[in-house]
Scaffold this active site. Structure first.
Site, short mmCIF file in Angstrom:
data_model
loop_
_atom_site.label_atom_id
_atom_site.label_comp_id
_atom_site.label_asym_id
_atom_site.label_seq_id
_atom_site.Cartn_x
_atom_site.Cartn_y
_atom_site.Cartn_z
N LYS A 44 0.86 -1.09 0.02
CA LYS A 44 -0.03 -0.04 0.00
C LYS A 44 0.76 1.09 0.11
O LYS A 44 0.33 2.40 -0.44
CB LYS A 44 -0.96 0.09 1.06
CG LYS A 44 -1.83 -1.08 1.32
CD LYS A 44 -2.46 -1.03 2.84
CE LYS A 44 -3.00 -2.58 3.20
NZ LYS A 44 -3.48 -2.75 4.53
N GLU A 101 7.77 2.49 -5.88
CA GLU A 101 7.92 1.89 -4.63
C GLU A 101 7.95 3.06 -3.47
O GLU A 101 8.47 4.18 -3.90
CB GLU A 101 9.07 1.23 -4.51
CG GLU A 101 8.65 -0.48 -4.32
CD GLU A 101 8.42 -0.72 -2.82
OE1 GLU A 101 7.47 -0.01 -2.29
OE2 GLU A 101 8.67 -1.82 -2.32
N ASP A 102 7.58 2.96 -2.38
CA ASP A 102 7.78 4.05 -1.29
C ASP A 102 9.12 3.95 -0.72
O ASP A 102 9.72 5.30 -0.89
CB ASP A 102 6.80 4.01 -0.30
CG ASP A 102 6.57 2.49 0.56
OD1 ASP A 102 7.60 1.65 -0.06
OD2 ASP A 102 6.03 2.12 1.55
N ASP A 105 14.63 -0.65 1.42
CA ASP A 105 15.51 -0.86 3.04
C ASP A 105 16.59 -2.03 2.63
O ASP A 105 17.66 -1.65 2.12
CB ASP A 105 14.43 -1.17 3.83
CG ASP A 105 15.04 -1.31 5.29
OD1 ASP A 105 16.09 -0.67 5.57
OD2 ASP A 105 14.19 -1.95 6.20
N LYS A 133 16.97 3.82 2.03
CA LYS A 133 17.82 3.62 3.42
C LYS A 133 19.04 2.95 2.98
O LYS A 133 19.14 1.62 3.18
CB LYS A 133 17.07 2.97 4.48
CG LYS A 133 16.14 3.56 5.22
CD LYS A 133 15.52 2.64 6.35
CE LYS A 133 14.02 3.25 7.01
NZ LYS A 133 13.50 2.38 7.79
N PHE A 154 12.96 4.91 11.25
CA PHE A 154 11.86 4.20 10.77
C PHE A 154 11.03 5.61 10.53
O PHE A 154 10.83 6.37 11.46
CB PHE A 154 11.24 3.38 11.92
CG PHE A 154 9.73 2.92 11.47
CD1 PHE A 154 9.63 1.59 10.62
CD2 PHE A 154 8.80 3.78 11.33
CE1 PHE A 154 8.78 0.91 10.17
CE2 PHE A 154 7.40 3.44 10.97
CZ PHE A 154 7.54 1.86 10.31
N VAL A 155 10.58 5.81 9.25
CA VAL A 155 9.81 6.86 8.95
C VAL A 155 8.13 6.37 8.63
O VAL A 155 8.11 5.36 8.48
CB VAL A 155 10.23 7.50 7.73
CG1 VAL A 155 11.81 8.11 8.19
CG2 VAL A 155 10.74 6.71 6.61
N ASP A 161 3.29 3.55 6.55
CA ASP A 161 2.35 3.61 7.73
C ASP A 161 3.26 3.09 9.06
O ASP A 161 4.55 2.72 8.94
CB ASP A 161 1.42 2.53 7.57
CG ASP A 161 2.10 1.29 7.57
OD1 ASP A 161 3.24 0.99 6.70
OD2 ASP A 161 1.79 0.36 8.27
N ARG A 167 -0.87 6.92 6.83
CA ARG A 167 -0.36 7.04 5.64
C ARG A 167 -0.70 8.45 4.73
O ARG A 167 -0.07 9.04 3.99
CB ARG A 167 -0.91 5.95 4.57
CG ARG A 167 -0.70 4.53 5.27
CD ARG A 167 -1.18 3.42 4.20
NE ARG A 167 -1.02 2.28 4.50
CZ ARG A 167 0.09 1.36 4.66
NH1 ARG A 167 1.04 1.79 4.00
NH2 ARG A 167 0.00 0.11 5.04
P1 IMP Z 1 13.23 -3.96 2.07
O1 IMP Z 1 12.35 -5.28 1.63
O2 IMP Z 1 13.73 -4.31 3.51
O3 IMP Z 1 13.72 -3.14 1.23
O4 IMP Z 1 11.82 -3.22 2.76
C1 IMP Z 1 10.89 -2.40 1.88
C2 IMP Z 1 9.65 -2.35 2.53
O5 IMP Z 1 9.80 -2.36 3.93
C3 IMP Z 1 9.24 -1.08 2.08
O6 IMP Z 1 8.00 -1.35 1.03
C4 IMP Z 1 8.22 -0.74 3.16
O7 IMP Z 1 6.68 -1.11 3.05
C5 IMP Z 1 8.76 -1.23 4.28
N1 IMP Z 1 9.51 -0.39 5.11
C6 IMP Z 1 10.79 -0.16 5.17
N2 IMP Z 1 11.42 0.87 5.90
C7 IMP Z 1 10.22 1.44 6.38
C8 IMP Z 1 10.12 2.62 7.25
O8 IMP Z 1 10.79 3.15 7.77
N3 IMP Z 1 8.69 3.01 7.50
C9 IMP Z 1 7.64 2.36 6.93
N4 IMP Z 1 7.70 1.03 6.00
C10 IMP Z 1 9.20 0.85 5.90
MG MG Z 2 5.89 -1.13 0.67
#
Ligand code: IMP
Ligand code: MG
Length: 185
Positions: A44, A101-102, A105, A133, A154-155, A161, A167
């Site tokens: 989302k 994508e938002d 990480d 990040k 964490f943002v 969210d 959101r």
């Molecule tokens: P990754 O698989 O570790 O790259 O994580 C990516 C997903 O984790 C993103 O699509 C977000 O939904 C969630 N995410 C990562 N960091 C944050 C954060 O700081 N706040 C909220 N959601 C996050």
């Molecule tokens: Mg996401």
């Protein structure tokens, strides 16, 4: 009361966000002139970014959605376990797919989505991500269009969210660390 009580600070204000989204839209419009652009929004978290970004894109394009889960509810860190909750509604073969994508990480979510979509034969496949990040990267992923690099905090807001809430907040805020192990309401 409201979201402000959970924020230790505002990391990116509304004007800075909107300006960067407009720049990304202009860049994408130049690069995708004459192509079959399909924006794939990852739900989302990507939805607020998508709706702002698409209104800054001046070339004709389609949109589609997929839902992925990589954080368990209440988690403040990515688990690395990715699940597909809802698939695209259209065939992407021959399309110039741009994933919206938002945040990236660890990179596991995008790695999973890229592998999945690449196997379906798009004409091209790129990534547009609002936040990065990069300190926490584990997967070797290239982001083609990036909004902002951010520190490892964490943002929330602008689609992201905290425990499925906030959101709608029009800024990117940093979650106060005292809520890392507490559910917000
Ligand atoms: P990754 O698989 O570790 O790259 O994580 C990516 C997903 O984790 C993103 O699509 C977000 O939904 C969630 N995410 C990562 N960091 C944050 C954060 O700081 N706040 C909220 N959601 C996050
Ligand atoms: Mg996401």
């Amino acid at each position: 009361m409201g979201w402000q009580q959970y924020a230790s600070k505002i990391l990116i204000d509304e004007q800075t966000l909107q300006k960067r989204v407009a720049e990304l839209g202009a860049e994408i419009s130049r690069d995708y002139a004459g192509k079959n652009l399909l924006l794939v929004c990852v739900l989302k978290g990507g939805v607020v970014f998508l709706t702002d970004l698409m209104r800054q894109i001046t070339v004709p394009h389609r949109i589609d959605f997929m839902a992925i889960s990589s954080y368990g509810t209440g988690a403040r860190e990515s688990t690395g376990v990715v699940r597909i909750l809802m698939d695209l509604s259209s065939d992407i073969q021959g399309q110039d797919v741009l994933i919206v994508e938002d945040i990236i990480d660890t990179g596991h979510t995008l790695e999973y989505i890229l592998r999945l979509l690449r196997a379906r034969g798009p004409a091209s496949l790129k990534v547009c991500c609002l936040l990065d990040k990069s300190e926490r990267r584990q997967a070797n992923i290239e982001v083609d269009y990036l909004g902002f690099s951010i520190p490892d905090e964490f943002v929330f807001g602008y689609g992201l969210d905290v425990d499925e809430l906030y959101r709608e907040v029009p800024v990117i805020a940093v979650l106060d660390p005292r809520y890392y192990d507490q559910t917000v309401s």
